[in-house]
Design an enzyme around this catalytic site. Structure first.
Site: not given
Lengths: 163, 562
Positions: B112, B476
């Protein structure tokens, strides 16, 4: 138009990538970049040569000033300045050509910093134009290798009037 | 007394006036979470780190305070990037705290680990990696100062786990000193005089307000100038609410989906005062045709905004409110030099004619029109609501058909155009104003980008209303495909749509569905009256388009109209 920018920065990790990232991210062009510490602890000086139209240069200067780690930006186009760069050039120079190469070195006040049977390594300093001239004169002998610094620049103490 | 890094962090947050944090725990930040319960600051657990950033952003936009979020290292940190870029594009003050692997592991590709400082360098105002606990208080002080001062923006602070565990004497730095950072607040007086001079000479002046007016709380000054000097006002999307949308001098938003009157006015004005706007391409249309007959006065706190896209005649660097106050002061002494109302009368008559000629409108045909949904919501709430939007048609219809009268009532991702912004931003806004009605105007596409936050809203009993203008399309993009790509509706039809009512109910929220125009108002009223989180799935006309529209590359006055 070529501009030499002097950029005083806080010498923190990542400051170089902030400046370099600004140029790459915004599509500005870096011709050369030189970085070294100044006399003041924690402050480094970057000298950046770049080129572009007036509006682009204005944006570059403003964007550099906007970086939190940039202390000061000077565009040397606005002031009278001394500019220098240095180059080391390894040029082919066997017995037949050595004298001619040395003559050119002498004219440009280059130093010979290394020598062998087949080549000479010259050190030259000068402004951008002089370095270009040396390189173009030596090309016909055959340049084996070059290592070149970016430009460093300094404001002249005596500025012309109206400057 | 020596405190560990986690404790110092929380002491600093308290001193910065932070009372709410949006976050998500993980291995690298457990020490901070371990410390949290012993402090007053409220932590809101979101369901995805992107939402933590948008919620902090929404909190900041609604309240004017710095929004703060806290996430873990690695994926926790990378999930914040979209939110950070969103806030950066719209200049939102925010501090993002990310966990990092312990300093000895940095650079080793540890579990991580990501170089989040490197990743976010181009989308933060500034960022820090704290390598020594003795730097922590100073860095946090600087981070908050940078976030809220000058042109605001997000600042990220990366906090390695061992720095959170290490102890040092806690000293709160009262002052922030940054020799390399000195924003210009006070505008140059000479430039202000020139600006007033230009206004006196102008016959067709126009105010053009951007997000900077909202951010610097300059609405009152803008209103005074517009009314006293009889100058009409337009704005960017980010400037909506900076000037009352029901004022006779208001011409509406300009740009790609701006009003006819606004866009015509920009290209016919002889003097434009742009305040806290940055001339984004969505606003200017084809640059060469933009405001070609006008002298441009550009007020902005960020010098890089000036002359970036548009050539400016009178640049004014400074805080928008201070600049407008300065103009007001100078103008007050020179009011008698011009009969402002009379001098501008032909111009006001002209813009008024444009407004009547081509008002914002749509064709009513018995089906539910999305514009009608927005209008109905405005009339039900009488505009007394904080409205967030997602991005796309839902955003433009909200901007066009909801009358924003006050600043900080429209929260929308203007610069980056981030789908999935509206709902988490609504969560942040609701925490800032627990008693206000907060509405997220969404599309069926956008809402699915952060719909997991229904859990956060329900868990915290937030009465947010999500209105989905459901047309089954990414509307859109579909509109562009219809108009410019021969109706090649590739990948814009949202098939396998979830049942939004059941989905809401599954999360413990209320779900409503509206399929008939006749039930629109009553169902919306019922949903708005409910004290619970509610999702209202409104089945609107599927292929409705947003008009006016300035096609990409066209001039502002080359609009496609209804």
């Amino acid at each position: 138009m070529r501009h030499v920018l002097s950029v005083l920065v806080e010498n923190e990790p990542g400051v170089l990538s902030r400046v370099a990232g600004l140029f790459s991210g915004r599509g500005f062009n870096i011709e050369s970049l030189n970085v070294a510490p100044t006399l003041e602890e924690g402050v480094s000086l970057m000298t950046i040569t770049t080129s572009g139209e007036e509006q682009i240069i204005e944006q570059i200067v403003k964007q550099l000033r906007k970086l939190v780690t940039v202390i000061k930006v000077v565009d040397f186009i606005d002031v009278s300045a001394v500019e220098r760069e240095m180059v080391m050039v390894k040029v082919q120079a066997d017995d037949a050509r050595r004298a001619e190469v040395l003559r050119i070195a002498d004219i440009f006040r280059c130093k010979v910093v290394d020598v062998s049977l087949n080549d000479l390594t010259l050190e030259a300093t000068g402004d951008h134009g002089k370095i270009q001239a040396i390189l173009s004169l030596l090309t016909r002998f055959g340049i084996k290798e070059i290592a070149r610094t970016g430009t460093v620049a300094m404001r002249r103490s005596m500025q012309p009037e109206n400057a | 007394m020596e405190l560990n890094g986690a404790r110092i962090l929380l002491e600093c947050l308290k001193r910065e006036g932070v009372d709410i944090l949006f976050g998500y725990p993980g291995g690298a930040v457990i020490d901070i979470y371990d410390e949290l319960p012993r402090h007053e600051v409220r932590h809101i657990l979101v369901r995805h780190e992107q939402a933590a950033v948008h919620a902090a952003d929404g909190f900041a936009r609604a309240s004017g305070k710095v929004g703060v979020c806290l996430v873990t290292s690695g994926p926790g940190a990378t999930n914040t990037v979209t939110g950070i870029a969103t806030a950066y594009a719209d200049s939102i003050p925010m501090v993002v705290l990310t966990g990092q692997v312990p300093t000895p592991l940095i650079g080793n590709d540890a579990f991580q680990e990501v170089d989040i400082v490197g990743i976010t360098r181009p989308c933060t105002k500034h960022n820090y990696l704290v390598k020594d606990v003795r730097d922590l208080a100073r860095v946090l002080r600087q981070a908050f100062y940078l976030a809220r001062s000058g042109r605001p923006g997000p600042v990220l602070v990366d906090l390695p786990k061992d720095v959170m565990q290490a102890k040092t004497e806690f000293v709160w730095p009262e002052d922030v000193k940054l020799r390399s950072y000195n924003p210009t607040y006070r505008p140059n007086l000479n430039q202000l005089r020139r600006a007033v001079e230009a206004l006196i000479e102008a016959k067709r002046p126009l105010f053009f307000a951007g997000g900077g007016v909202v951010m610097s709380d300059a609405s009152e000054e803008l209103g005074w100038l517009a009314r006293t000097l009889s100058i009409p006002v337009t704005s960017t999307l980010m400037g909506l609410g900076a000037f009352p949308g029901d004022d006779p001098l208001w011409l509406g938003m300009i740009g790609m989906h701006g009003t006819y009157a606004g866009n015509k006015a920009v290209n016919n004005a002889d003097c434009i005062v742009a305040v806290g706007a940055r001339f984004d391409d969505r606003v200017t249309g084809r640059l060469s045709a933009f405001a070609s007959g006008a002298r441009i006065i550009h007020i902005d706190i960020d010098p890089t905004s000036i002359r970036k896209n548009v050539q400016v005649d009178i640049p004014v660097v400074g805080d928008c409110r201070k600049a407008l106050a300065g103009i007001r002061e100078i103008a007050t002494t020179r009011l008698a030099e011009k009969d402002w109302a009379t001098a501008h009368e032909p111009w006001l008559a002209q813009v008024s004619a444009w407004r009547t000629e081509q008002p914002l409108t749509y064709v009513k045909n018995g089906s539910i029109k999305p514009q009608q949904v927005v209008e109905t919501i405005f009339s039900i709430t009488r505009g007394d609501a904080i409205v967030t939007t997602e991005v796309g048609q839902n955003q433009m219809w909200t901007a066009q058909f909801f009358t924003f009268r006050k600043p900080r009532t429209l929260l929308t991702s203007g610069g980056l155009g981030t789908m999935g912004y509206g709902f988490p931003a609504a969560i942040g806004a609701q925490f800032a104003f627990p008693d206000k009605l907060v509405i997220d105007m969404a599309g069926d596409g956008s809402i699915q980008m952060n719909i997991q936050e229904l859990a956060t809203a329900v868990c915290n009993k937030l009465p947010i209303k999500i209105v989905i203008l459901n047309n089954g399309y990414l509307g859109m993009v579909r509109q562009w495909q219809e108009l410019f790509y021969q109706r090649n509706y590739c990948s814009t039809c949202m098939e396998a749509q979830p049942d939004f009512v059941k989905l809401a109910e599954a999360y413990g929220a209320e779900g409503y569905r509206i399929t008939e125009a006749g039930e629109l108002e009553s169902t919306l009223r019922a949903a708005f009256a409910s004290p619970h989180t509610a999702v209202i799935d409104v089945r609107v006309e599927r292929e409705e388009n947003v008009y006016p529209m300035v096609p990409a590359g066209a001039a502002l006055d080359e609009m496609l109209l209804v």
